[in-house]
Each structure stands twice: as structure tokens, then as C-alpha cells.
Design a protein around this motif. Structure first.
Motif, PDB file in Angstrom:
ATOM      1  N   CYS A  55       0.791  -1.169   0.021  1.00  0.00           N
ATOM      2  CA  CYS A  55      -0.166  -0.047  -0.056  1.00  0.00           C
ATOM      3  C   CYS A  55       0.931   1.231  -0.047  1.00  0.00           C
ATOM      4  O   CYS A  55       1.460   1.439   1.195  1.00  0.00           O
ATOM      5  N   PRO A 146      -8.292  10.539   3.584  1.00  0.00           N
ATOM      6  CA  PRO A 146      -8.724   8.848   4.029  1.00  0.00           C
ATOM      7  C   PRO A 146      -8.409   8.067   3.005  1.00  0.00           C
ATOM      8  O   PRO A 146      -8.351   8.256   1.882  1.00  0.00           O
ATOM      9  N   PRO A 149     -12.141   2.676   1.162  1.00  0.00           N
ATOM     10  CA  PRO A 149     -12.600   1.615   1.928  1.00  0.00           C
ATOM     11  C   PRO A 149     -12.382   0.438   1.372  1.00  0.00           C
ATOM     12  O   PRO A 149     -12.364  -0.575   2.125  1.00  0.00           O
ATOM     13  N   ALA A 152      -9.843  -1.749   3.122  1.00  0.00           N
ATOM     14  CA  ALA A 152     -10.337  -2.542   4.431  1.00  0.00           C
ATOM     15  C   ALA A 152     -11.343  -3.626   4.316  1.00  0.00           C
ATOM     16  O   ALA A 152     -11.136  -4.654   4.861  1.00  0.00           O
ATOM     17  N   HIS A 153     -12.031  -3.543   3.332  1.00  0.00           N
ATOM     18  CA  HIS A 153     -13.025  -4.413   2.797  1.00  0.00           C
ATOM     19  C   HIS A 153     -12.292  -5.652   2.280  1.00  0.00           C
ATOM     20  O   HIS A 153     -12.747  -6.674   2.549  1.00  0.00           O
ATOM     21  N   LYS A 198     -14.847  -3.743   8.772  1.00  0.00           N
ATOM     22  CA  LYS A 198     -14.082  -2.897   8.036  1.00  0.00           C
ATOM     23  C   LYS A 198     -13.365  -1.840   8.680  1.00  0.00           C
ATOM     24  O   LYS A 198     -12.261  -1.166   8.317  1.00  0.00           O
ATOM     25  N   GLY A 199     -14.168  -1.284   9.815  1.00  0.00           N
ATOM     26  CA  GLY A 199     -13.832  -0.089  10.481  1.00  0.00           C
ATOM     27  C   GLY A 199     -12.401  -0.283  11.328  1.00  0.00           C
ATOM     28  O   GLY A 199     -11.507   0.406  11.402  1.00  0.00           O
ATOM     29  N   TRP A 201     -10.512  -2.861  10.364  1.00  0.00           N
ATOM     30  CA  TRP A 201      -9.235  -2.979   9.619  1.00  0.00           C
ATOM     31  C   TRP A 201      -8.783  -1.570   9.055  1.00  0.00           C
ATOM     32  O   TRP A 201      -7.541  -1.398   8.688  1.00  0.00           O
ATOM     33  N   SER A 202      -9.721  -0.657   8.725  1.00  0.00           N
ATOM     34  CA  SER A 202      -9.180   0.611   8.250  1.00  0.00           C
ATOM     35  C   SER A 202      -8.295   1.466   9.258  1.00  0.00           C
ATOM     36  O   SER A 202      -7.355   1.784   8.928  1.00  0.00           O
ATOM     37  N   GLU A 203      -8.523   1.215  10.458  1.00  0.00           N
ATOM     38  CA  GLU A 203      -7.548   1.721  11.537  1.00  0.00           C
ATOM     39  C   GLU A 203      -6.415   1.123  11.515  1.00  0.00           C
ATOM     40  O   GLU A 203      -5.414   1.607  11.545  1.00  0.00           O
ATOM     41  N   GLN A 206      -4.335   2.199   8.405  1.00  0.00           N
ATOM     42  CA  GLN A 206      -4.238   3.282   7.953  1.00  0.00           C
ATOM     43  C   GLN A 206      -3.007   4.142   9.024  1.00  0.00           C
ATOM     44  O   GLN A 206      -2.213   5.002   8.611  1.00  0.00           O
TER      45      GLN A 206
END
Length: 272
Positions: A55, A146, A149, A152-153, A198-199, A201-203, A206
Motif C-alpha cells: 500500500c 482518508p 474503503p 479495508a473491505h 471494515k472499521g 481494519w481501516s484503523e 491506516q
């Protein structure tokens, strides 16, 4: 665990990818003073049996070329794949045979296609997906964007996969041409029984992604070339009458002339 997927996998022909990398190395040598990677962060902790998603921040047109050269130099056993805007891919059809696959994340069907294709790629052994999750060009010091998404998905849909942060900068130092400097961050592993939403994993993705950018920025600001190993090092290049004057002055003093202003730049430790 054996991973399976019925979705078709994009074509990534090694001889085309390697051929393009040979051409791209010449482009980078011509346009940049050096290509360095931060050596204080070792590229370790990645099981060869794990799938890999790299990433990167999206700072420049050069990002995909940097990704392809890094993959060839540091992890040649892995097949290269990268999502790209579907409309752009139609304009460069040859990329379809080099691991690039089209995405249209603005639509539900496009997002579904990205997830299905990426999951199918990661189900195969020795694969790597190189992605710029910011979704648009961003200044290297702007970390407010940001991450999209879909990343994370994707983490909620795969197993035994590593998400690896990659920071890229193209700073000017003492020479007429800029440098390419990169740094890999701490790997984020996806294992069975890990995070679920997803939330979450997003944190989880990121924070190390942005932290790695900040750590590379600190190295670049120090302007110490010894902090980096070099895949491509700076080469002497006479630019104008000033360099000829400097060369004459060096001859008078009985010294060897090096036209680089960054003459202390180390030679490659792990070159192309």
C-alpha cells in the motif's frame, strides 16, 4: 491452508514485466539522481507463503514504475499485479498483460469487481498487489486524505495476507535532478480469527501507513544519504560552464573532480 477462487486472474507475463523494468531503469537513471530505500527498516516478517498487498502513497506519475522496480529488485519471486483506472487501462492495452487490472470504484459493480479480482489474485501463491489507496494524487506531506474503503473491505475477505505500507518521496537535495526515496513500514498481517469489521481494519492499516510516511519524511529532511541503500546511485554529470570551472580548479589543486554536488552519495548496496 489452501486458498481457492473461481474468479479469473489478470494476465501478468513475466517477460513483459521484466522487459518494461529494463526500459524503466533507464528512464529512472536519466530523470533522477538516485533511487534509495531506507535501510533502518528491514523488509522482514513476511512469510513467503503469505499473499502480499503493498500500500503506497500516491505522490507522482512515477509511482507505478517505482513499484515495478522495487518488486523486481527486492521480491522477484512474486508476480506483479496492480489495479488501475479502467478508462486509463483501455488507453494502454499492453498493461493488461503486465498485471494491471481495471477498476471503477465509483460504482457498486466496480467495487465488487475489484474485490473479486484482488481476492482471486491473493489466492494464488507468490503474488503481490501494489495499490495506492489514497485514490488520487496527494502531496507527500498531506496525510489528511482518508484511504479508500476497498482496502479495508479486502482485508475482511482474505486470509494469510500481509498489508505492507510503502512511503515514496521525490525530493530535491543538492543536485539538479531529484531523488527517489522509499521506506517500507511495519507489516500488517491478516490471519484467521483476527479483526472482523471494515472499521477495525481501516484503523489497523491506516495508522502504520501514515506513520511510515512521517518516518520517511524525517529521513528525507535530515538529508543524510548514508541513511539509504541504493538501487540506483547518483552518477557524475557535467551540467554547465560552472562544472568546467570546478573541474579546472580541482585539476590545479591536484584533486579528482566529481561534478556531483552530492559527491558523498554512497554506491549501490543492492542494485539493479
Amino acid at each position: 491452508m489452501t486458498r481457492h477462487s473461481s474468479h479469473s486472474v489478470p494476465v501478468s507475463q513475466k517477460f513483459l514485466v521484466d522487459g518494461f523494468c529494463w526500459y524503466a531503469r533507464g528512464m529512472v537513471r536519466k530523470q533522477f539522481s538516485s533511487f534509495g530505500w531506507a535501510t533502518e527498516q528491514e523488509l522482514t516478517g513476511i512469510d513467503p507463503n503469505d499473499a502480499l498487498v503493498v500500500c503506497a502513497n500516491h505522490a507522482s506519475w512515477w509511482d507505478p514504475i517505482v513499484a515495478m522496480l522495487l518488486r523486481q529488485a527486492l521480491m522477484p519471486e512474486r508476480t506483479f499485479y496492480a489495479p488501475i483506472d479502467a478508462e486509463q487501462l483501455e488507453n494502454y492495452a499492453v498493461l493488461k498483460k503486465m498485471g494491471f487490472y481495471g477498476v471503477q470504484l465509483q460504482s457498486f459493480s466496480g467495487a465488487h469487481h475489484f474485490l473479486s479480482t484482488s481476492k482471486a489474485i491473493l489466492a494464488r501463491p507468490n503474488t503481490s498487489i501494489w495499490i495506492t489507496p489514497e485514490g488520487r494524487f496527494c502531496d507527500v506531506r498531506d496525510m489528511s486524505q482518508p484511504l479508500m474503503p476497498g482496502l479495508a473491505h479486502l482485508a475482511t475477505k482474505v486470509e494469510r495476507t500481509v498489508f505492507l505500507p510503502l512511503a515514496i518521496e521525490y525530493p530535491f537535495w543538492d543536485d539538479a535532478r531529484p531523488h527517489v526515496f522509499i521506506r517500507f513500514g511495519a507489516p500488517v498481517r491478516v490471519d484467521v480469527g483476527g479483526l472482523k469489521s471494515k472499521g477495525e481494519w481501516s484503523e489497523a492499516i491506516q495508522h502504520p501507513f501514515r506513520r511510515n510516511q512521517r518516518e520517511l519524511a524525517e529521513l528525507v529532511i535530515r538529508r543524510d544519504p548514508n541513511q539509504f541503500g541504493y538501487l540506483i546511485s547518483s552518477r557524475p554529470q557535467r551540467l554547465n560552464w560552472y562544472d568546467f570551472a570546478r573541474s579546472w580548479a580541482a585539476w590545479v589543486r591536484g584533486k579528482r573532480f566529481d561534478p556531483r554536488h552530492s559527491a558523498r552519495m554512497p554506491r549501490p548496496r543492492n542494485g539493479f
